[in-house]
Motif scaffolding. Sequence first.
Motif, PDB file in Angstrom:
ATOM      1  N   THR A  87       0.841  -1.193   0.000  1.00 18.13           N
ATOM      2  CA  THR A  87       0.000   0.000   0.000  1.00 18.13           C
ATOM      3  C   THR A  87       0.883   1.252   0.000  1.00 18.13           C
ATOM      4  O   THR A  87       2.099   1.176   0.210  1.00 18.13           O
ATOM      5  CB  THR A  87      -0.894   0.010   1.243  1.00 18.13           C
ATOM      6  N   PRO A  88       0.288   2.431  -0.249  1.00 22.79           N
ATOM      7  CA  PRO A  88       1.074   3.670  -0.127  1.00 22.79           C
ATOM      8  C   PRO A  88       1.736   3.818   1.243  1.00 22.79           C
ATOM      9  O   PRO A  88       2.836   4.372   1.349  1.00 22.79           O
ATOM     10  CB  PRO A  88       0.040   4.761  -0.384  1.00 22.79           C
ATOM     11  N   GLU A  89       1.079   3.308   2.287  1.00 17.14           N
ATOM     12  CA  GLU A  89       1.681   3.358   3.623  1.00 17.14           C
ATOM     13  C   GLU A  89       2.969   2.547   3.669  1.00 17.14           C
ATOM     14  O   GLU A  89       3.986   2.998   4.218  1.00 17.14           O
ATOM     15  CB  GLU A  89       0.692   2.811   4.660  1.00 17.14           C
ATOM     16  N   VAL A  90       2.950   1.361   3.072  1.00 14.66           N
ATOM     17  CA  VAL A  90       4.144   0.513   3.073  1.00 14.66           C
ATOM     18  C   VAL A  90       5.244   1.150   2.236  1.00 14.66           C
ATOM     19  O   VAL A  90       6.422   1.135   2.611  1.00 14.66           O
ATOM     20  CB  VAL A  90       3.794  -0.892   2.540  1.00 14.66           C
ATOM     21  N   ARG A  91       4.875   1.745   1.100  1.00 12.52           N
ATOM     22  CA  ARG A  91       5.879   2.426   0.280  1.00 12.52           C
ATOM     23  C   ARG A  91       6.529   3.573   1.056  1.00 12.52           C
ATOM     24  O   ARG A  91       7.746   3.782   0.979  1.00 12.52           O
ATOM     25  CB  ARG A  91       5.226   2.968  -0.996  1.00 12.52           C
ATOM     26  N   GLY A  92       5.706   4.318   1.790  1.00 12.54           N
ATOM     27  CA  GLY A  92       6.253   5.412   2.577  1.00 12.54           C
ATOM     28  C   GLY A  92       7.214   4.931   3.652  1.00 12.54           C
ATOM     29  O   GLY A  92       8.262   5.544   3.886  1.00 12.54           O
ATOM     30  N   LEU A  93       6.865   3.804   4.300  1.00  8.86           N
ATOM     31  CA  LEU A  93       7.751   3.253   5.324  1.00  8.86           C
ATOM     32  C   LEU A  93       9.053   2.733   4.709  1.00  8.86           C
ATOM     33  O   LEU A  93      10.126   2.873   5.296  1.00  8.86           O
ATOM     34  CB  LEU A  93       7.036   2.130   6.082  1.00  8.86           C
ATOM     35  N   GLU A 107       7.557  -1.739  12.292  1.00 12.58           N
ATOM     36  CA  GLU A 107       6.653  -0.598  12.351  1.00 12.58           C
ATOM     37  C   GLU A 107       5.213  -1.031  12.095  1.00 12.58           C
ATOM     38  O   GLU A 107       4.281  -0.549  12.752  1.00 12.58           O
ATOM     39  CB  GLU A 107       7.085   0.446  11.314  1.00 12.58           C
ATOM     40  N   LEU A 108       5.016  -1.943  11.150  1.00 10.88           N
ATOM     41  CA  LEU A 108       3.665  -2.431  10.866  1.00 10.88           C
ATOM     42  C   LEU A 108       3.088  -3.187  12.057  1.00 10.88           C
ATOM     43  O   LEU A 108       1.893  -3.069  12.362  1.00 10.88           O
ATOM     44  CB  LEU A 108       3.686  -3.334   9.629  1.00 10.88           C
ATOM     45  N   ARG A 111       2.073  -0.582  14.687  1.00 15.54           N
ATOM     46  CA  ARG A 111       0.861   0.128  14.296  1.00 15.54           C
ATOM     47  C   ARG A 111      -0.373  -0.747  14.430  1.00 15.54           C
ATOM     48  O   ARG A 111      -1.439  -0.271  14.832  1.00 15.54           O
ATOM     49  CB  ARG A 111       0.996   0.639  12.859  1.00 15.54           C
ATOM     50  N   GLN A 115      -3.909  -0.318  17.303  1.00 17.40           N
ATOM     51  CA  GLN A 115      -5.301  -0.176  16.898  1.00 17.40           C
ATOM     52  C   GLN A 115      -6.224  -0.783  17.942  1.00 17.40           C
ATOM     53  O   GLN A 115      -5.823  -1.635  18.740  1.00 17.40           O
ATOM     54  CB  GLN A 115      -5.530  -0.839  15.541  1.00 17.40           C
TER      55      GLN A 115
END
Length: 204
Positions: A87-93, A107-108, A111, A115
Amino acid sequence: MKDGDAIRPDGGLPAASRTALRGPAVRRLLALRAGKKLTALHVRVAADALGVSERTVWRWLATAQSDETAAANPGARSRVDARFTVTPEVRGLLALWNGNVRAVHRELVLRAARQSPPANAPSLTTLHRALRRDLTPGERAGLAGGERAARRHDVFLARPRPWRNQVWETDHMQARCWSTSTASPAGRGVAGVGAGRAAFRGPA
């Protein structure tokens, strides 16, 4: 009686029972490891009782060590594994951690634990598989080493393929004579070659 509940000819546990005992066995082995009491004999006994190889038990322990949810049902493919994508989140990380997949996985996991209720994070193996599937070699290299690293894998200065005879390209090289070749990018062969005497005097 189901086939999985039948007693094995060698006197061992039924398949269904061995599967049900995987979780408790792995958690017990993890507790021994935490107390620095785990030995190869413990793993060998557990593997024999569960009907799997010692290598499989070691792999379950490694997975459960980095993903606590995997200790509940070792050896079972998580539903998250089947649908996890980059996802874009994973790409950012990945960009933040310079392509360090282990750091992204940590980090995943953090996060997901924050939750409410806690969510399931992909395992490290699943993350590696998704990165290989969803990112090109150039993208992976670029996230780790920047644009220069990405160019080693990607096509540089690529152009769309035109129709035949739309564009003619000419190149030449200087040797004992000038050799000029002309070709169309859409064609497969050299359209023509012309040669003339060099504009300089060669060696005697």
